[in-house]
Scaffold this active site. Structure first.
Site, PDB file in Angstrom:
ATOM      1  N   CYS A  29      40.488  49.562  32.819  1.00  0.00           N
ATOM      2  CA  CYS A  29      41.191  48.889  31.726  1.00  0.00           C
ATOM      3  C   CYS A  29      40.170  48.103  30.945  1.00  0.00           C
ATOM      4  O   CYS A  29      39.197  47.628  31.484  1.00  0.00           O
ATOM      5  CB  CYS A  29      42.252  47.936  32.223  1.00  0.00           C
ATOM      6  N   SER A  32      43.490  41.504  31.822  1.00  0.00           N
ATOM      7  CA  SER A  32      44.867  41.211  32.225  1.00  0.00           C
ATOM      8  C   SER A  32      45.621  42.480  32.598  1.00  0.00           C
ATOM      9  O   SER A  32      46.691  42.426  33.184  1.00  0.00           O
ATOM     10  CB  SER A  32      45.612  40.480  31.114  1.00  0.00           C
TER      11      SER A  32
END
Lengths: 108, 213
Positions: B114, B118
């Protein structure tokens, strides 16, 4: 590293002697307190008192929201920053997020 | 900087752009101000988090995987609706994002990346490790996944395809590693000890029984 005494803090939940974080910001807020203390910004007793005051403020909220509110208050009280500077910077981060395409790190 | 005192908050959700929660923004505000004045050291914060956050978080994910290994019905549910299956074990994220489980097979190895720290399934994996958030991992995992895996000491046979999954704010992935050989008859608790955080990100495999000492 000498770990400060977490058991001295009111309401602190520990599992196997370690704090339990529900969200990443909680860990970040936790680490800021440890680091400020390590670098001499305040004593551990000072922190324990600030946190305790916040917990007994009569406001009902999750533990780490108390934690961050206590930290913000202590930072202002010690003159490390000001309430208005913190508020302005908070808005700046929201603005930075809004102009950052998803998937890129958010920077001011 | 600020031109409006009574700022109108735009609550339209634009999914092309990022969004910080109120608490996230408050923490970042304090952190950036204190770092500028030298009251805290941002690098030290990462170390502190890692010192404290070692085993707690990934245990949740490990118990999900162990259950999937022994319980065929749960495994099917996990693959079809990971959000609900994980929730049934009591692990819920307050963000309510959608979870997708991807299972490794003899032919396919999954890994998760990612570009935002978060975007990590911390309800099951705890907090993301520092390397997961680092720019080299984020960019290289997509371009050269085998090279990244090799850096983690994981060299896959050529006939195993590597699938890289890019997490988003809405969808997070959990890799279901292959159950190691030699674990017949093991119960969930024993099996969970074999499931490492990296195995669930896909930068590692589940441990072998011999790895446990």
């Amino acid at each position: 590293m000498n770990k400060p005494d977490l058991t001295a803090l009111e309401g602190m939940t520990l599992r196997q002697g370690e704090p339990v974080f529900a969200e990443p910001w909680e860990a970040q807020a936790f680490a800021m307190v440890i680091n400020l203390h390590e670098r001499g910004a305040f004593s551990w007793d000072q922190w324990a008192n600030a946190l305790s005051q916040e917990i007994h403020s009569g406001i009902d909220r999750p533990y780490y929201r108390h934690w961050l509110a206590a930290l913000e208050d202590l930072v202002v009280e010690l003159g490390l920053s000001s309430t208005s500077a913190i508020k302005d910077r908070e808005q700046a981060w929201h603005a930075a997020a809004a102009r950052t395409p998803h998937g890129e790190p958010i920077e001011l | 900087m600020s031109n409006d005192h009574h700022h109108d908050h735009d609550h339209d959700h634009d999914h092309d752009h990022s969004h910080l929660s109120e608490m996230d923004a408050r923490v970042r505000a304090l952190e950036s101000l204190l770092a500028e004045k030298g009251y805290i050291d941002p690098a030290a914060l990462n170390e502190i988090v890692e010192i404290y956050e070692t085993r707690i978080g990934p245990q949740n994910g490990a118990s999900v995987i162990a259950k999937a290994w022994v319980d065929e019905g749960f495994n099917t549910w996990l693959m079809e609706d990971a959000t609900a299956a994980i929730h049934s074990l009591g692990f819920t994220s307050r963000q309510g994002e959608h979870m997708v489980a991807v299972a490794n097979t003899e032919h396919t190895h999954h890994m998760v990346v990612c570009t935002l720290c978060s975007c990590y399934p911390w309800s099951v994996l705890g907090l993301p490790p520092t390397w997961y958030k680092s720019p080299p991992y984020r960019s290289r995992a997509v371009i050269d996944p085998r090279g990244v895996l090799a850096d983690f000491g994981l060299v896959l046979p050529d006939d195993v395809a590597v699938e890289v999954h890019d997490s988003t704010a809405e969808t997070r992935y959990l890799v279901v590693p292959k159950r190691p050989d030699g674990t017949q008859g093991w119960d969930e608790k024993q099996l969970a000890r074999l499931v490492t955080r990296n195995a669930m990100i896909g930068t590692g495999l589940a441990l072998n029984p011999a790895d446990l000492t």
